[in-house]
Motif scaffolding. Structure first.
Motif, PDB file in Angstrom:
ATOM      1  N   SER A 159      68.746  65.216  90.678  1.00 59.00           N
ATOM      2  CA  SER A 159      69.175  64.196  91.728  1.00 59.00           C
ATOM      3  C   SER A 159      69.848  64.759  93.048  1.00 59.00           C
ATOM      4  CB  SER A 159      70.357  63.445  90.990  1.00 59.00           C
ATOM      5  OG  SER A 159      71.506  64.359  90.717  1.00 59.00           O
ATOM      6  N   LYS A 160      69.946  65.886  92.986  1.00 63.09           N
ATOM      7  CA  LYS A 160      70.314  66.729  94.231  1.00 63.09           C
ATOM      8  C   LYS A 160      71.994  66.236  94.411  1.00 63.09           C
ATOM      9  CE  LYS A 160      65.845  67.252  96.038  1.00 63.09           C
ATOM     10  NZ  LYS A 160      65.073  67.077  97.191  1.00 63.09           N
ATOM     11  N   GLY A 161      72.688  65.784  93.462  1.00 57.35           N
ATOM     12  CA  GLY A 161      73.954  65.071  93.951  1.00 57.35           C
ATOM     13  C   GLY A 161      74.830  65.838  93.227  1.00 57.35           C
ATOM     14  N   PRO A 162      76.118  65.374  93.274  1.00 56.71           N
ATOM     15  CA  PRO A 162      77.518  65.967  92.520  1.00 56.71           C
ATOM     16  C   PRO A 162      77.327  65.631  91.109  1.00 56.71           C
ATOM     17  CG  PRO A 162      77.746  63.832  93.599  1.00 56.71           C
ATOM     18  CD  PRO A 162      76.492  64.124  94.033  1.00 56.71           C
ATOM     19  N   ALA A 163      77.948  66.568  90.041  1.00 57.07           N
ATOM     20  CA  ALA A 163      77.791  66.417  88.840  1.00 57.07           C
ATOM     21  C   ALA A 163      78.553  65.280  88.503  1.00 57.07           C
ATOM     22  CB  ALA A 163      78.397  67.904  88.181  1.00 57.07           C
ATOM     23  N   MET A 164      79.600  64.921  88.969  1.00 58.49           N
ATOM     24  CA  MET A 164      80.264  63.762  88.446  1.00 58.49           C
ATOM     25  C   MET A 164      79.645  62.525  88.412  1.00 58.49           C
ATOM     26  SD  MET A 164      82.994  65.036  86.932  1.00 58.49           S
ATOM     27  CE  MET A 164      82.223  66.277  86.549  1.00 58.49           C
ATOM     28  N   LEU A 166      76.732  61.804  87.374  1.00 57.95           N
ATOM     29  CA  LEU A 166      76.119  61.726  86.082  1.00 57.95           C
ATOM     30  C   LEU A 166      76.984  62.159  84.946  1.00 57.95           C
ATOM     31  CD1 LEU A 166      72.808  63.268  87.149  1.00 57.95           C
ATOM     32  CD2 LEU A 166      73.440  60.971  87.299  1.00 57.95           C
ATOM     33  N   ALA A 167      77.865  63.058  85.084  1.00 52.78           N
ATOM     34  CA  ALA A 167      78.738  63.480  83.981  1.00 52.78           C
ATOM     35  C   ALA A 167      79.458  62.388  83.518  1.00 52.78           C
ATOM     36  CB  ALA A 167      79.653  64.417  84.348  1.00 52.78           C
ATOM     37  N   ILE A 168      80.230  61.561  84.338  1.00 52.99           N
ATOM     38  CA  ILE A 168      81.035  60.391  84.238  1.00 52.99           C
ATOM     39  C   ILE A 168      80.446  59.410  83.336  1.00 52.99           C
ATOM     40  CG2 ILE A 168      82.530  58.452  85.115  1.00 52.99           C
ATOM     41  CD1 ILE A 168      83.905  61.151  85.085  1.00 52.99           C
ATOM     42  N   PRO A 169      79.246  58.875  83.569  1.00 57.45           N
ATOM     43  CA  PRO A 169      78.523  57.895  82.579  1.00 57.45           C
ATOM     44  C   PRO A 169      78.372  58.338  81.342  1.00 57.45           C
ATOM     45  CG  PRO A 169      77.665  57.937  84.767  1.00 57.45           C
ATOM     46  CD  PRO A 169      78.456  59.178  84.998  1.00 57.45           C
ATOM     47  N   CYS A 216      83.119  51.580  83.652  1.00 58.84           N
ATOM     48  CA  CYS A 216      83.836  52.987  83.773  1.00 58.84           C
ATOM     49  C   CYS A 216      83.017  54.424  83.749  1.00 58.84           C
ATOM     50  CB  CYS A 216      84.674  53.043  82.309  1.00 58.84           C
ATOM     51  SG  CYS A 216      85.805  51.738  82.247  1.00 58.84           S
ATOM     52  N   GLY A 217      81.521  53.915  83.452  1.00 58.21           N
ATOM     53  CA  GLY A 217      80.798  54.944  83.480  1.00 58.21           C
ATOM     54  C   GLY A 217      79.866  55.174  84.978  1.00 58.21           C
ATOM     55  N   PRO A 218      78.522  54.532  85.250  1.00 64.25           N
ATOM     56  CA  PRO A 218      77.927  54.447  86.367  1.00 64.25           C
ATOM     57  C   PRO A 218      78.994  54.100  87.696  1.00 64.25           C
ATOM     58  CG  PRO A 218      76.572  53.658  84.830  1.00 64.25           C
ATOM     59  CD  PRO A 218      77.887  53.761  83.946  1.00 64.25           C
ATOM     60  N   LEU A 219      79.405  53.093  87.602  1.00 64.67           N
ATOM     61  CA  LEU A 219      80.314  52.480  88.851  1.00 64.67           C
ATOM     62  C   LEU A 219      81.366  53.361  89.262  1.00 64.67           C
ATOM     63  CD1 LEU A 219      80.416  48.573  87.891  1.00 64.67           C
ATOM     64  CD2 LEU A 219      78.563  49.867  89.372  1.00 64.67           C
ATOM     65  N   PHE A 220      82.234  53.677  88.074  1.00 60.41           N
ATOM     66  CA  PHE A 220      83.590  54.561  88.389  1.00 60.41           C
ATOM     67  C   PHE A 220      82.941  55.960  88.784  1.00 60.41           C
ATOM     68  CE2 PHE A 220      86.237  57.765  86.979  1.00 60.41           C
ATOM     69  CZ  PHE A 220      87.297  57.738  87.921  1.00 60.41           C
ATOM     70  N   GLY A 221      81.920  56.427  88.097  1.00 61.46           N
ATOM     71  CA  GLY A 221      81.235  57.822  88.576  1.00 61.46           C
ATOM     72  C   GLY A 221      80.968  57.803  90.133  1.00 61.46           C
ATOM     73  N   ARG A 222      80.799  56.640  90.740  1.00 63.54           N
ATOM     74  CA  ARG A 222      80.369  57.052  92.181  1.00 63.54           C
ATOM     75  C   ARG A 222      81.979  57.356  93.253  1.00 63.54           C
ATOM     76  NH1 ARG A 222      77.115  51.292  93.573  1.00 63.54           N
ATOM     77  NH2 ARG A 222      75.555  51.646  92.118  1.00 63.54           N
ATOM     78  N   PHE A 223      82.940  56.768  92.546  1.00 65.89           N
ATOM     79  CA  PHE A 223      84.171  57.134  93.140  1.00 65.89           C
ATOM     80  C   PHE A 223      84.622  58.544  92.656  1.00 65.89           C
ATOM     81  CE2 PHE A 223      84.273  52.576  92.877  1.00 65.89           C
ATOM     82  CZ  PHE A 223      84.673  52.303  94.024  1.00 65.89           C
ATOM     83  N   ILE A 481      91.922  65.824  85.681  1.00 65.80           N
ATOM     84  CA  ILE A 481      92.667  64.411  85.676  1.00 65.80           C
ATOM     85  C   ILE A 481      92.299  63.412  86.519  1.00 65.80           C
ATOM     86  CG2 ILE A 481      95.235  63.647  86.270  1.00 65.80           C
ATOM     87  CD1 ILE A 481      96.528  66.163  85.232  1.00 65.80           C
ATOM     88  N   LYS A 482      91.817  63.735  87.971  1.00 65.52           N
ATOM     89  CA  LYS A 482      91.371  62.709  88.733  1.00 65.52           C
ATOM     90  C   LYS A 482      89.950  62.102  88.312  1.00 65.52           C
ATOM     91  CE  LYS A 482      91.086  65.060  92.566  1.00 65.52           C
ATOM     92  NZ  LYS A 482      90.859  65.438  94.005  1.00 65.52           N
ATOM     93  N   THR A 483      89.297  62.671  87.275  1.00 65.00           N
ATOM     94  CA  THR A 483      88.004  62.226  86.918  1.00 65.00           C
ATOM     95  C   THR A 483      88.047  61.861  85.335  1.00 65.00           C
ATOM     96  OG1 THR A 483      87.316  64.554  86.361  1.00 65.00           O
ATOM     97  CG2 THR A 483      86.445  63.784  88.332  1.00 65.00           C
TER      98      THR A 483
END
Length: 506
Positions: A159-164, A166-169, A216-223, A481-483
């Protein structure tokens, strides 16, 4: 049908009547003792570094003595609680561990992952949540996390993006399944203690889980990805091979929120980063995606079939009796394990002796879980026998708190204090059992889900899962904690809101 827990049903009925009696000095005493008992558990686990089983056992016996239970009956009360919970829950945990072991060693988990990761990059967060949900059905959180870390790392490269992002979902999918859906230890234990119907709980749990994971997964993962814009880092790099292991860490972000990249660039293809899969080398073949999915979901299907039979099939008919039998959680999981011994066993090249060894190995990691769940049941029984549940019920009646809300609040307090979702679930379910007695099956199932939601609230430094996530993704404590901690809290609150919403219509 509800799961039988010896002695709890009669005591819960009696306590339900007592909740409407006047407040006494004994009620005050047992509440103080219960609070001190929970504080003692926290002190022993966090500061004395004592195993949760010993901490719960010691606290249970002391609470029993000071609550006024006759000395000759204190250990009997504790043993009744332990045996009552493990007699039902222990079997389910063991069967679930066997299924999870065979799924991982056969390469079935890899097959699910590889099949679902194809396609649009924009859909990767949603696919990660779906993969975590499927893998999370038969597996404990820690096992599912180990299996999913390599998937997350590879998907980050794609995805060339930040780990969080995809990790959060993935983390949300695992966590929600762990807290809300049988056959995980917490929900199953709460079902048994509260005499809820496991089929209805499973159906409503899935209904609550889907929107909760989405929010709490894909949507919160963006933040979360904006708050902590890291690439592959920490122990997770080990899954990307030696070359990726030389990549830079992810804790020092450059200005502007750009994703930190190391020697192994985020734009590289997935194929250029080989994964160390969980599959056993003795597996000569990989199970097909269809058979893998059918095997993993078979116990869920059988338990849902039983729940449907309760609603639409004549209880006196032969089909109902058959569906009721095969949909029993023990039978459903046993059928799934036997099926897995073929689809994840002999079909992939494992010999009978290898299968026997793997089944034995699957039981070793769950010994600690079983002991903690059993001790939690003993602690719960002592609270019930000592009168704590009745006192709390009187408070709830006076404050007009429902069992659903009270269960969530108690689970939140114990979760934050001890760090254990399972201890929080078992203890909170025992405390609200008298208040929940007599509720309709659907409402009782929602109480189970509310307790499960509370047990996930704000994971922090006293939770082993917190450190697992921190180390795997190479974050600082504050970044974790933030994630992770914020995600867990969000899951807890959204889960409660979903159960309250369903309770208004059921």
């Amino acid at each position: 049908m509800s799961a039988p827990i010896t002695g709890v049903g009669i005591l819960a009925d009696a306590a339900s009547d007592q909740m409407h009696e006047p407040w006494t000095s004994h009620d005050t005493l047992v509440l103080v003792i219960a609070v001190l008992g929970i504080v003692l558990v926290v002190v022993l686990i966090i500061w004395a570094k004592m195993h949760a089983f010993l901490a719960l056992t010691i606290s249970s016996l002391l609470v029993g003595v000071f609550s006024g239970i006759p000395l000759a009956n204190v250990t009997k009360s504790y043993e009744t609680g332990v045996g009552g919970v493990l007699g039902y829950v222990g079997v389910l945990i063991a069967l679930g561990a066997m299924l999870g072991k065979l799924l991982g060693d056969s390469g079935g988990a890899d097959k699910i992952v590889d099949t679902l990761l194809h396609g649009s990059r924009a859909m990767l967060p949603w696919k990660m949540a779906l993969i975590a949900g499927i893998i999370g059905i038969p597996m404990f959180f820690e096992v599912g996390l180990v299996l999913l870390v390599p998937v997350v790392m590879l998907a980050v490269h794609r995805s060339k993006g930040p780990a969080m992002l995809l990790a959060i979902p993935a983390l949300a999918g695992l966590s929600v399944l762990h807290g809300f859906v049988p056959p995980h230890p917490g929900p199953v234990a709460a079902v048994g203690i509260l005499h809820a119907d496991i089929g209805i709980t499973l159906a409503l749990g899935l209904l609550v889980a889907i929107p909760t994971v989405a929010i709490c997964g894909p949507l919160f993962g963006r933040f979360a990805a904006r708050w902590v814009p890291i690439g592959p880092a920490g122990a997770g790099l080990a899954f990307l091979g030696a070359e990726a292991g030389a990549a830079g860490g992810g804790n020092n972000q450059p200005a502007g929120g750009q994703v930190k990249q190391g020697k192994h660039q985020l734009g590289d293809s997935v194929e250029s980063a080989p994964r160390q899969g969980a599959r056993d080398p003795q597996a000569k073949r990989i199970p097909s995606f269809g058979w893998t999915l059918a095997t993993v979901l078979s116990p869920v299907f059988l338990m849902l079939l039983r729940a449907a039979a309760d609603l639409w099939v004549d209880p006196q008919s032969a089909p109902y009796k058959v569906l009721n039998f095969i949909g029993d959680p023990v039978v459903a999981l046993l059928i799934a394990v036997l099926l897995a011994m073929v689809t994840f066993g002999t079909a992939v090249g494992f010999s009978a002796s290898t299968l026997g060894r793997k089944i034995g190995e699957s039981l070793l990691p769950i010994v600690g879980v079983l002991l903690i769940v059993g001790a939690g049941g003993g602690f719960k029984q002592v609270l019930v026998d000592g009168g704590t549940s009745t006192a709390i019920g009187k408070v709830a009646v006076a404050l007009s708190l429902s069992a659903l809300v009270l269960g969530w609040i108690v689970a939140v307090l114990i979760r934050v204090a001890t760090g254990s979702a399972t201890v929080a679930t078992v203890t909170a379910a025992g405390i609200v059992a008298p208040l929940a007695a007599g509720l309709p099956p659907a409402q009782l199932a929602l109480v189970v889900l509310a307790v499960g939601a509370g047990s996930l609230f704000f994971s922090h430094v006293n939770d082993a899962g917190f450190w697992l996530v921190k180390e795997y993704f190479g974050m600082t404590v504050w970044e974790t904690i933030k994630t992770w901690s914020v995600m867990e809290t969000l899951i807890s609150v959204v889960g409660l809101l979903m159960t309250v919403l369903l309770a208004a219509f059921l």
